[in-house]
Design a protein around this motif. Structure first.
Motif, PDB file in Angstrom:
ATOM      1  N   SER A  22       1.000  -1.258  -0.062  1.00 12.78           N
ATOM      2  CA  SER A  22      -0.054  -0.033   0.004  1.00 12.78           C
ATOM      3  C   SER A  22       0.888   1.263  -0.003  1.00 12.78           C
ATOM      4  N   VAL A  23       0.454   2.222  -0.824  1.00  8.90           N
ATOM      5  CA  VAL A  23       1.325   3.502  -0.834  1.00  8.90           C
ATOM      6  C   VAL A  23       0.127   4.696  -0.770  1.00  8.90           C
ATOM      7  N   ASP A  24       0.657   5.481   0.175  1.00 13.90           N
ATOM      8  CA  ASP A  24      -0.239   6.589   0.235  1.00 13.90           C
ATOM      9  C   ASP A  24      -0.019   7.733  -0.857  1.00 13.90           C
ATOM     10  N   THR A  25      -0.929   8.444  -1.407  1.00 17.03           N
ATOM     11  CA  THR A  25      -0.547   9.265  -2.401  1.00 17.03           C
ATOM     12  C   THR A  25      -1.747  10.508  -2.254  1.00 17.03           C
ATOM     13  N   ALA A  29      -1.302  10.776  -8.686  1.00 13.69           N
ATOM     14  CA  ALA A  29      -1.043   9.436  -7.950  1.00 13.69           C
ATOM     15  C   ALA A  29       0.203   8.560  -8.401  1.00 13.69           C
ATOM     16  N   TRP A  30       0.216   8.511  -9.719  1.00 17.08           N
ATOM     17  CA  TRP A  30       1.349   7.835 -10.143  1.00 17.08           C
ATOM     18  C   TRP A  30       2.527   8.309 -10.134  1.00 17.08           C
ATOM     19  N   ARG A  31       2.792   9.670  -9.953  1.00 20.93           N
ATOM     20  CA  ARG A  31       4.159  10.287  -9.632  1.00 20.93           C
ATOM     21  C   ARG A  31       4.381  10.154  -7.867  1.00 20.93           C
ATOM     22  N   GLU A  89      -2.412  -0.201  -8.925  1.00 22.11           N
ATOM     23  CA  GLU A  89      -3.983  -0.174  -8.619  1.00 22.11           C
ATOM     24  C   GLU A  89      -4.160   1.222  -8.413  1.00 22.11           C
ATOM     25  N   GLN A  90      -4.702   2.127  -9.132  1.00 23.41           N
ATOM     26  CA  GLN A  90      -4.807   3.525  -8.700  1.00 23.41           C
ATOM     27  C   GLN A  90      -5.900   3.650  -7.633  1.00 23.41           C
ATOM     28  N   PRO A  91      -5.845   4.941  -6.810  1.00 23.19           N
ATOM     29  CA  PRO A  91      -6.566   5.058  -5.567  1.00 23.19           C
ATOM     30  C   PRO A  91      -8.108   4.993  -5.861  1.00 23.19           C
TER      31      PRO A  91
END
Length: 219
Positions: free
Chosen positions: A10-13, A85-87, A65-67
């Protein structure tokens, strides 16, 4: 072909929580990061086929998987939000310390093209690039491909209403998937008549991507 269960990160954006599904190569030489389209997620047949096949070629596949999908929203946000989000995800994709090829299908391919040069991607893999809206060839998005700033591989279904292979501009030579539509689905009737099967279509995609990555720095 069976896809092994991935490791999920999981990555916070700024747009919310995103997920990276890692399909790790035993001896990785590069990372292929693939985003999904606006009408589906990482379960798409082409993304899953590449995730199953490429680790054996020394390529770790990261399905992103985009937010909006993680949050179970039905409609994708504007392109600017997808790019943001990708950045924000990129440092996690680059964390293994390997060259990263950016890519995706449909809207995910557009994101990869728009951001590749600034993020330091070594190449782009564009699956089912939506060259134009169906029936609107005058609304071309070719500038995103031509302006990517890195080598771009386009793999396109021969029946894709968002742009057939022959519609692409000079300087872009898509690999055509016989019988494939925007999702690379082929008519079942074709297989019954001795034509291309769904497995054949996926093999074209895998061979095209694996072949290009074999000649990519780090690949």
């Amino acid at each position: 072909m069976t896809t092994k269960k991935p490791q999920t990160e999981s990555v916070d954006t700024p747009a919310g929580e995103a997920r990276i599904h890692w399909y790790r190569a035993p001896e990785p030489r590069l990372v292929l990061a693939l985003g999904h389209g606006a009408g589906g997620g990482v379960e798409a047949r082409d993304l899953q086929a590449l995730a199953a096949a490429l680790p054996a070629h020394g390529v770790t596949v990261a399905l992103v998987e985009q937010p909006w999908r993680v949050a179970d929203r039905k409609v994708a946000p504007a392109p600017r939000a997808l790019d943001t989000a990708w950045r924000a995800l990129w440092p996690a994709l680059a964390a293994p310390g390997l060259p990263v090829v950016a890519g995706g299908r449909s809207a995910g391919a557009r994101v990869a093209c728009r951001t590749a040069a600034e993020l330091g991607a070594v190449a782009v893999v564009a699956l089912s690039f939506p060259l134009h809206p169906p029936g609107r060839p005058e609304k071309s998005r070719a500038e995103e491909l031509l302006g990517a700033g890195v080598p771009v591989l386009v793999v396109q279904g021969a029946r894709d209403p968002f742009g057939r292979p022959e519609e692409f501009p000079p300087g872009v030579a898509p690999v055509a998937v016989p019988g494939g539509d925007h999702g690379f689905a082929v008519p079942k009737s074709a297989a019954k008549n001795g034509g291309v099967t769904q497995e054949d279509a996926l093999a074209v995609i895998i061979d095209a991507v694996a072949g290009r990555l074999a000649g990519t720095p780090g690949g």
